[in-house]
Enzyme design. Structure first.
Site, PDB file in Angstrom:
ATOM      1  N   ASN A  41       0.731  -1.076  -0.003  1.00 49.89           N
ATOM      2  CA  ASN A  41       0.023  -0.017   0.075  1.00 49.89           C
ATOM      3  C   ASN A  41       0.814   1.099  -0.066  1.00 49.89           C
ATOM      4  O   ASN A  41       1.827   1.368   0.461  1.00 49.89           O
ATOM      5  CB  ASN A  41      -1.056  -0.056   1.251  1.00 49.89           C
ATOM      6  N   GLU A  54      -3.056  -4.282  -2.885  1.00 49.99           N
ATOM      7  CA  GLU A  54      -3.577  -5.212  -3.999  1.00 49.99           C
ATOM      8  C   GLU A  54      -3.488  -4.562  -5.502  1.00 49.99           C
ATOM      9  O   GLU A  54      -3.159  -5.007  -6.364  1.00 49.99           O
ATOM     10  CB  GLU A  54      -4.969  -5.748  -3.672  1.00 49.99           C
ATOM     11  N   CYS A  85     -10.029  -5.260   0.553  1.00 53.58           N
ATOM     12  CA  CYS A  85     -10.994  -4.338   0.479  1.00 53.58           C
ATOM     13  C   CYS A  85     -11.984  -4.582  -0.702  1.00 53.58           C
ATOM     14  O   CYS A  85     -11.966  -5.092  -1.392  1.00 53.58           O
ATOM     15  CB  CYS A  85     -10.851  -2.691   0.591  1.00 53.58           C
TER      16      CYS A  85
HETATM   17  N1  THU Z   1      -5.212  -1.515   2.669  1.00 56.40           N
HETATM   18  C1  THU Z   1      -4.643  -2.482   1.645  1.00 56.40           C
HETATM   19  O1  THU Z   1      -3.616  -2.188   1.232  1.00 56.40           O
HETATM   20  N2  THU Z   1      -5.520  -3.370   0.977  1.00 56.40           N
HETATM   21  C2  THU Z   1      -6.547  -3.703   1.772  1.00 56.40           C
HETATM   22  O2  THU Z   1      -7.226  -4.693   1.181  1.00 56.40           O
HETATM   23  C3  THU Z   1      -7.330  -3.078   2.758  1.00 56.40           C
HETATM   24  C4  THU Z   1      -6.534  -1.796   3.294  1.00 56.40           C
HETATM   25  C5  THU Z   1      -4.513  -0.337   3.202  1.00 56.40           C
HETATM   26  C6  THU Z   1      -4.949   0.902   2.588  1.00 56.40           C
HETATM   27  C7  THU Z   1      -4.433   1.806   3.619  1.00 56.40           C
HETATM   28  O3  THU Z   1      -3.163   2.196   3.222  1.00 56.40           O
HETATM   29  C8  THU Z   1      -4.412   1.106   5.115  1.00 56.40           C
HETATM   30  O4  THU Z   1      -4.422  -0.514   4.373  1.00 56.40           O
HETATM   31  C9  THU Z   1      -5.465   1.362   5.950  1.00 56.40           C
HETATM   32  O5  THU Z   1      -6.624   1.052   5.360  1.00 56.40           O
END
Ligand code: THU
Length: 130
Positions: A41, A54, A85
Site C-alpha cells: 500500500n 492489491e 477491501c
Molecule cells: N489496505 C490495503 O492495502 N489493502 C486492503 O485490502 C485493505 C486496506 C491499506 C489501505 C491503507 O493504506 C491502509 O491499509 C489502511 O486502510
C-alpha cells in the site's frame, strides 16, 4: 507453493509507504504460467489519494504482461487474515476468475484459503459494457 506467495507478499509489505495509517499491507499475485507480481500500500498526505497493496500488485501485473491470475496472497503487519477491501475485490475480479485462490495469512504464513468468488459473490461484471 502457497507459502512462497505469502513470502512475496510479506517482502512487498516491507516496502509499504503507510506513514498515516501505520498499517502496512502486502499482496502478491501468481499467474497460471507462474509469474509473481507483488505490491504494497502507498499512502499520501491527502488521504483518499492513497491506494491498496492489491492495487499496486495489479499495476505490476498489467505492466508485466497480464495473464490469468490463479493465486492471490494478502498479508498485513497488524492484522491476521486480512481480506481485500471491496474496491480491491472488484479490481482483482477484473483479472482473476471466481475460482482463483485467495490466501489469508497471519505472521507465520497462510492460515486459510478461500476463493475470489466467495469473497465477491454477485460481483459486478463488465460483460454488458463490451
Ligand atoms: N489496505 C490495503 O492495502 N489493502 C486492503 O485490502 C485493505 C486496506 C491499506 C489501505 C491503507 O493504506 C491502509 O491499509 C489502511 O486502510
Amino acid at each position: 507453493m502457497a507459502h512462497d506467495l505469502y513470502l512475496a507478499a510479506r517482502n512487498a509489505m516491507a516496502k509499504a509507504h503507510a506513514p498515516y495509517s501505520k498499517f502496512p499491507v502486502g499482496a502478491a499475485l501468481r499467474t497460471e504460467d507462474g509469474r509473481v507480481f507483488a505490491g504494497a500500500n502507498i499512502e499520501v498526505a491527502s488521504y483518499p489519494e492513497g491506494w491498496c497493496a492489491e492495487t499496486t500488485a495489479l499495476g505490476h501485473y498489467v505492466m508485466g504482461g497480464g495473464g490469468r491470475i490463479v493465486e492471490i496472497a494478502v498479508t498485513a503487519e497488524r492484522m491476521a487474515r486480512i481480506t481485500p477491501c471491496g474496491g480491491c475485490r472488484q479490481r482483482l475480479a477484473e483479472f482473476a476468475g471466481p475460482e482463483a485462490k485467495l490466501y489469508l495469512c497471519d505472521e507465520t504464513g497462510v492460515v486459510e484459503t478461500v476463493t475470489l468468488g466467495e469473497m465477491l459473490p454477485y460481483g459486478f461484471t463488465g460483460e454488458i459494457l463490451k
